[in-house]
Design a protein around this motif. Sequence first.
Motif, PDB file in Angstrom:
ATOM      1  N   GLU A   1       0.832  -1.202   0.000  1.00  0.00           N
ATOM      2  CA  GLU A   1       0.000   0.000   0.000  1.00  0.00           C
ATOM      3  C   GLU A   1       0.866   1.253   0.000  1.00  0.00           C
ATOM      4  OE1 GLU A   1      -2.138  -2.778   3.114  1.00  0.00           O
ATOM      5  OE2 GLU A   1      -0.077  -2.106   2.732  1.00  0.00           O
ATOM      6  N   SER A   2       0.287   2.340  -0.487  1.00  0.00           N
ATOM      7  CA  SER A   2       0.936   3.651  -0.416  1.00  0.00           C
ATOM      8  C   SER A   2      -0.134   4.727  -0.453  1.00  0.00           C
ATOM      9  CB  SER A   2       1.920   3.845  -1.573  1.00  0.00           C
ATOM     10  OG  SER A   2       1.232   3.789  -2.809  1.00  0.00           O
ATOM     11  N   GLY A   3       0.262   5.946  -0.068  1.00  0.00           N
ATOM     12  CA  GLY A   3      -0.646   7.073  -0.204  1.00  0.00           C
ATOM     13  C   GLY A   3      -1.222   7.613   1.088  1.00  0.00           C
ATOM     14  N   GLY A   4      -0.918   6.990   2.221  1.00  0.00           N
ATOM     15  CA  GLY A   4      -1.431   7.504   3.479  1.00  0.00           C
ATOM     16  C   GLY A   4      -0.752   8.806   3.871  1.00  0.00           C
TER      17      GLY A   4
ATOM     18  N   LEU B   1      -5.420   6.237  -1.766  1.00  0.00           N
ATOM     19  CA  LEU B   1      -4.543   5.129  -1.419  1.00  0.00           C
ATOM     20  C   LEU B   1      -4.385   4.225  -2.634  1.00  0.00           C
ATOM     21  CD1 LEU B   1      -5.958   4.151   2.092  1.00  0.00           C
ATOM     22  CD2 LEU B   1      -4.245   5.887   1.510  1.00  0.00           C
TER      23      LEU B   1
ATOM     24  N   CYS C   1      -2.660   0.330  -4.020  1.00  0.00           N
ATOM     25  CA  CYS C   1      -2.229  -0.995  -3.575  1.00  0.00           C
ATOM     26  C   CYS C   1      -1.880  -1.813  -4.804  1.00  0.00           C
ATOM     27  CB  CYS C   1      -3.336  -1.663  -2.783  1.00  0.00           C
ATOM     28  SG  CYS C   1      -3.020  -3.386  -2.360  1.00  0.00           S
TER      29      CYS C   1
ATOM     30  N   TRP D   1     -10.395  -2.899   0.751  1.00  0.00           N
ATOM     31  CA  TRP D   1      -9.709  -2.012   1.678  1.00  0.00           C
ATOM     32  C   TRP D   1     -10.379  -2.149   3.045  1.00  0.00           C
ATOM     33  CZ3 TRP D   1      -5.281   0.551   0.879  1.00  0.00           C
ATOM     34  CH2 TRP D   1      -4.861   0.760  -0.427  1.00  0.00           C
TER      35      TRP D   1
ATOM     36  N   TYR E   1      -7.259   1.233  -6.076  1.00  0.00           N
ATOM     37  CA  TYR E   1      -7.217   2.527  -5.422  1.00  0.00           C
ATOM     38  C   TYR E   1      -8.390   2.668  -4.460  1.00  0.00           C
ATOM     39  CZ  TYR E   1      -4.277   3.586  -9.476  1.00  0.00           C
ATOM     40  OH  TYR E   1      -3.302   3.558 -10.444  1.00  0.00           O
TER      41      TYR E   1
ATOM     42  N   TYR F   1      -4.983   1.759   7.254  1.00  0.00           N
ATOM     43  CA  TYR F   1      -5.738   1.188   6.151  1.00  0.00           C
ATOM     44  C   TYR F   1      -4.943   0.053   5.514  1.00  0.00           C
ATOM     45  CZ  TYR F   1      -9.249   4.821   6.397  1.00  0.00           C
ATOM     46  OH  TYR F   1     -10.277   5.634   6.808  1.00  0.00           O
TER      47      TYR F   1
ATOM     48  N   THR G   1      -1.187   1.298   5.795  1.00  0.00           N
ATOM     49  CA  THR G   1      -0.714   2.670   5.669  1.00  0.00           C
ATOM     50  C   THR G   1      -1.563   3.558   6.558  1.00  0.00           C
ATOM     51  OG1 THR G   1      -0.182   4.431   4.074  1.00  0.00           O
ATOM     52  CG2 THR G   1      -2.163   3.162   3.628  1.00  0.00           C
TER      53      THR G   1
ATOM     54  N   VAL H   1      -3.542   6.664   7.931  1.00  0.00           N
ATOM     55  CA  VAL H   1      -4.276   7.856   7.519  1.00  0.00           C
ATOM     56  C   VAL H   1      -4.712   8.585   8.781  1.00  0.00           C
ATOM     57  CG1 VAL H   1      -6.360   8.735   6.390  1.00  0.00           C
ATOM     58  CG2 VAL H   1      -5.069   6.852   5.351  1.00  0.00           C
TER      59      VAL H   1
END
Length: 128
Positions: A6-9, A20, A22, A36, A80, A94, A122, A124
């Motif tokens: 995962e990324s984006g937190g 987010l 994945c 998610w 996403y 998340y 990740t 949030v």
Amino acid sequence: QPQLVESGGGLVQPGESLRLSCAPSGFNWDSYRLGWFRRAPGKEREGVSCISLNGGTTYSTNPVKGRFAIVRDNAARTVYLQMNRLKPEDTAVYYCAAKRASLMPNYAGCSANEYDVWGQGTQVTVAS
């Protein structure tokens, strides 16, 4: 070893948005449904949004309906979670997860105990 990354937190203010992402590692997720999940401090893990293998069915838990959207991009091999109008109660770790589902391509079940492959999570945080 199948994994999800995962990324984006991050930290945002109430009312702002985050997306987010994945992606799978070590397995072909074409036969999996995706979801998610989140775990807030002091609470159990809950399903947030899930999408069927064929992308035609989605599920979102009531607190996020109309604000969050799950999108599956098989060409990009990424799922996403678009989160809009974030609230402090959305603060959580998340997780992205995958469940083999070749026999149920239209099903978007979102119970955590059904899912086989998990990411590391990740964070949030929604705060002023």
